[in-house]
Enzyme design. Structure first.
Site, mmCIF file in Angstrom:
data_model
loop_
_atom_site.group_PDB
_atom_site.id
_atom_site.type_symbol
_atom_site.label_atom_id
_atom_site.label_comp_id
_atom_site.label_asym_id
_atom_site.label_seq_id
_atom_site.Cartn_x
_atom_site.Cartn_y
_atom_site.Cartn_z
ATOM 1 N N ARG A 30 35.104 35.734 44.422
ATOM 2 C CA ARG A 30 36.326 36.256 45.043
ATOM 3 C C ARG A 30 36.463 37.717 44.640
ATOM 4 O O ARG A 30 35.709 38.226 43.818
ATOM 5 C CB ARG A 30 37.582 35.436 44.720
ATOM 6 C CG ARG A 30 37.652 34.694 43.442
ATOM 7 C CD ARG A 30 37.643 35.566 42.231
ATOM 8 N NE ARG A 30 38.646 36.604 42.299
ATOM 9 C CZ ARG A 30 38.603 37.727 41.626
ATOM 10 N NH1 ARG A 30 37.581 37.991 40.820
ATOM 11 N NH2 ARG A 30 39.549 38.627 41.715
ATOM 12 N N GLY A 31 37.448 38.371 45.261
ATOM 13 C CA GLY A 31 37.583 39.817 45.076
ATOM 14 C C GLY A 31 37.015 40.482 46.316
ATOM 15 O O GLY A 31 35.881 40.200 46.717
ATOM 16 N N ALA A 32 37.807 41.372 46.931
ATOM 17 C CA ALA A 32 37.450 41.915 48.233
ATOM 18 C C ALA A 32 36.040 42.522 48.261
ATOM 19 O O ALA A 32 35.220 42.148 49.111
ATOM 20 C CB ALA A 32 38.504 42.931 48.680
ATOM 21 N N ARG A 80 37.119 33.822 54.725
ATOM 22 C CA ARG A 80 38.424 34.266 54.212
ATOM 23 C C ARG A 80 38.981 35.284 55.217
ATOM 24 O O ARG A 80 38.225 36.112 55.739
ATOM 25 C CB ARG A 80 38.325 34.967 52.836
ATOM 26 C CG ARG A 80 37.805 34.161 51.663
ATOM 27 C CD ARG A 80 38.768 33.190 51.022
ATOM 28 N NE ARG A 80 40.049 33.672 50.562
ATOM 29 C CZ ARG A 80 40.305 34.142 49.328
ATOM 30 N NH1 ARG A 80 39.336 34.288 48.436
ATOM 31 N NH2 ARG A 80 41.523 34.498 48.993
ATOM 32 N N GLN A 105 43.818 34.311 38.064
ATOM 33 C CA GLN A 105 42.717 35.283 37.945
ATOM 34 C C GLN A 105 42.903 36.191 36.727
ATOM 35 O O GLN A 105 41.923 36.618 36.109
ATOM 36 C CB GLN A 105 42.631 36.174 39.194
ATOM 37 C CG GLN A 105 42.137 35.495 40.440
ATOM 38 C CD GLN A 105 43.274 34.946 41.279
ATOM 39 O OE1 GLN A 105 44.342 34.636 40.757
ATOM 40 N NE2 GLN A 105 43.044 34.816 42.568
ATOM 41 N N ASP A 115 43.035 44.322 49.184
ATOM 42 C CA ASP A 115 42.197 43.529 50.084
ATOM 43 C C ASP A 115 42.102 44.144 51.474
ATOM 44 O O ASP A 115 41.124 43.941 52.187
ATOM 45 C CB ASP A 115 42.702 42.088 50.159
ATOM 46 C CG ASP A 115 42.400 41.362 48.862
ATOM 47 O OD1 ASP A 115 43.143 41.573 47.875
ATOM 48 O OD2 ASP A 115 41.389 40.640 48.804
ATOM 49 N N ASN A 173 47.357 43.021 49.047
ATOM 50 C CA ASN A 173 46.657 42.672 47.811
ATOM 51 C C ASN A 173 47.194 41.320 47.351
ATOM 52 O O ASN A 173 48.097 40.743 47.966
ATOM 53 C CB ASN A 173 46.879 43.773 46.751
ATOM 54 C CG ASN A 173 45.981 43.588 45.534
ATOM 55 O OD1 ASN A 173 44.782 43.333 45.685
ATOM 56 N ND2 ASN A 173 46.544 43.682 44.344
ATOM 57 N N LYS A 174 46.620 40.812 46.269
ATOM 58 C CA LYS A 174 46.973 39.491 45.745
ATOM 59 C C LYS A 174 48.487 39.293 45.662
ATOM 60 O O LYS A 174 49.214 40.196 45.233
ATOM 61 C CB LYS A 174 46.338 39.352 44.357
ATOM 62 C CG LYS A 174 46.568 38.037 43.648
ATOM 63 C CD LYS A 174 46.189 36.810 44.457
ATOM 64 C CE LYS A 174 44.773 36.855 44.988
ATOM 65 N NZ LYS A 174 44.528 35.820 46.028
#
Lengths: 345, 345
Positions: B51-53, B93, B194, B235, B245-246
């Site tokens: 995960r993570g853009a 995603r 996370q 993101d 973003n998250k």
């Protein structure tokens, strides 16, 4: 009508012991802690088997009854033992002022020479008065809510946190029974998950629609326009209306203001500490790191990592639209407006 | 010097397969998912093993290499199979735009008639360019930080979320190596944790002082004055600087502004989606309720309770003091300032 939505109780006083619904085990297990001594009550408060500012005060009052049963009041020595137990109860949690208020009330009664029967009657009175106060606050608070929107709440302020009905959740129960709100959004309330484990459980038990969110989703929710009021309880309120409540409350108040959502604090007058001019003086309990780094005994972070775990924060009065007490509503609280509603307290 | 603080890697490309450090199991287990097909890469992205853009983009690029190995490019039918795999990767995603950017780049290469060797070279280039971009962003971002205070970050934006060093965490690593900051406060970042599981682990591995907090404690922390900057990743960033973003980022930005704490977004130019004039158009992934209502397979809320689990939120550009890209810094972002730094993108 409102009783239809208030089926849960945290306490059962047995005369020679206090049954506490163990809030550490909810919603998975419905078990009771049986406290037979004041020390067991203090341990239950410190260990959070019972929590919530009003509930802690009620439990402590019954703890004093147990201390009197245990030690008697006949000799100077036995009286000293009782007062020693009261001191121990007072050390169980530092932030909620209801604890100190209830213990002071019991102490004053003992100072006036009361016996066991009167002490027990006083504890029962504290218990019953809290339930009545919650019904009054429910009515005052619900009347502020224009019908048609949802509400967001934080932590647990319900029947589990009080003698019954709840403070913020009492307003919410009342507003739901009056068809003013459609749904309750509940912050899960890390690290102890009072929202997920207790508020969601209480509301589900009573058939009130509830949707759980993580604290991080609150700003997005408030942005949708679905929520008309954020409604929370309090652990201690200073003379100017600054309010200590469960960690996360202050952030919610900032986010609510940003989105034009109203912010309501619901607390009995016993939650006020008029000896403190502002919230700066309120002691904030810092709890163990492992409440953040582990969950249910299992680690959720690398071993040995540092964590900061303040249990409460202070919301400045300027972010609060209304403080609802059993004596009435303090709109846009200031020292003068708090004094006007609290009167000679 | 900075490499001393960057010991973790999320990827290991083996030529005929991609090893992904399984981020669902950290920090308890260090295990790798071995992807031998594009479908396995898509599953790993959807299931959040990676995960993570930026990391998602890199993984998807290697997924295309695996698709080419699997199906070949010799016939129209085999080429169609490869493009079908690319479509499947694109559906893994919805929010992070780096995924679509990387897949478009691979698709264009295939359209130009590239073979396996060129496709693999392109994926490696995407991987290497990301690491270089992070080093540039680290330098640009750290230069904005006046020495003497701490920083707060959200989610994981480190070596695990990128080719290495990280975006926000790359700036933080660089600032720490330059002695500009003393300590990193990390939001645990519910529901997926996370911050607790990945950021705390990465920083601990690299010997950078880290303190974990629950999201609810962020406002209290910012109020102390200890924190000079909140630093986060992204993101997807719209043409005007609005940043997805998250979940939890938007609330942090509101709280930072309230306390006069600066707010920095760190993201490579591949995170921009200039087709969207504002953040309104960014699709927000809603993930399953059980990510909120259970943890590690165990329930943490009453059975059957409703939950709302948006995975991202949008922070309006007006709350952002600086967007740091590998091409330079966009201060107080607007459409014009974004265009000035991004140029002909």
């Amino acid at each position: 009508m409102i009783d239809h939505y208030d089926g849960v109780r945290a306490f059962d006083w047995k005369g020679d012991g206090l049954l506490l619904l163990d809030q550490r085990l909810l919603p998975h297990l419905t078990e009771y802690v049986h406290c037979r001594t004041a020390e067991e009550v203090a341990d239950a408060i410190r260990g959070m088997a019972v929590r919530g500012a009003p509930a802690i005060g009620i439990a402590a009052a019954y703890g004093v009854v147990l201390a009197v049963r245990q030690h008697g009041l006949a000799t100077e020595c036995s009286r000293q033992s009782v007062f020693h137990e009261i001191d121990r109860l007072a050390e169980s949690r530092p932030t909620a002022v209801n604890l100190f208020w209830a213990l002071d009330r019991m102490r004053r009664l003992l100072d006036r020479g009361a016996g066991l029967a009167q002490v027990e009657q006083e504890a029962r009175a504290i218990h019953e008065e809290d339930l009545l106060a919650n019904h009054r606050m429910g009515a005052f608070g619900a009347a502020l809510i224009e019908p048609g929107l949802d509400v967001l709440t934080h932590c647990n302020t319900g029947s589990l946190a009080t003698a019954g009905l709840g403070t913020a959740l009492g307003v919410i129960r009342t507003a739901y029974s009056e068809k003013r709100i459609g749904r309750v959004f509940a912050d899960e309330t890390r690290p102890w998950l009072q929202g997920a484990r207790l508020t969601a459980w209480e509301l589900k038990e009573d058939g009130i629609p509830v949707t759980l969110i993580c604290e991080g989703a609150a700003a997005s929710l408030l942005r949708t326009g679905k929520v008309g009021w954020v409604i929370v309880g309090a652990d201690r309120i200073a003379a100017n209306g600054d309010t200590a409540n469960k960690i996360g409350t202050y952030g919610l108040a900032i986010m609510a203001r940003r989105h034009g959502v109203k912010f309501m604090v619901v607390a009995p007058t016993t939650t006020f500490d008029l000896s403190l001019p502002t919230g700066e003086g309120i002691p904030i309990e810092t709890r163990p790191m492992d409440e953040v780094t582990s969950l249910g005994g299992r680690p959720i972070a690398p071993a040995g990592v540092d964590a900061w775990n303040p249990s409460f924060d202070v919301t400045p009065a300027e972010l609060i639209d209304a403080i609802v007490t059993e004596r009435g509503v303090i709109h846009q609280p200031t020292v003068e407006r708090v004094r006007a509603v609290l009167g000679g307290l």
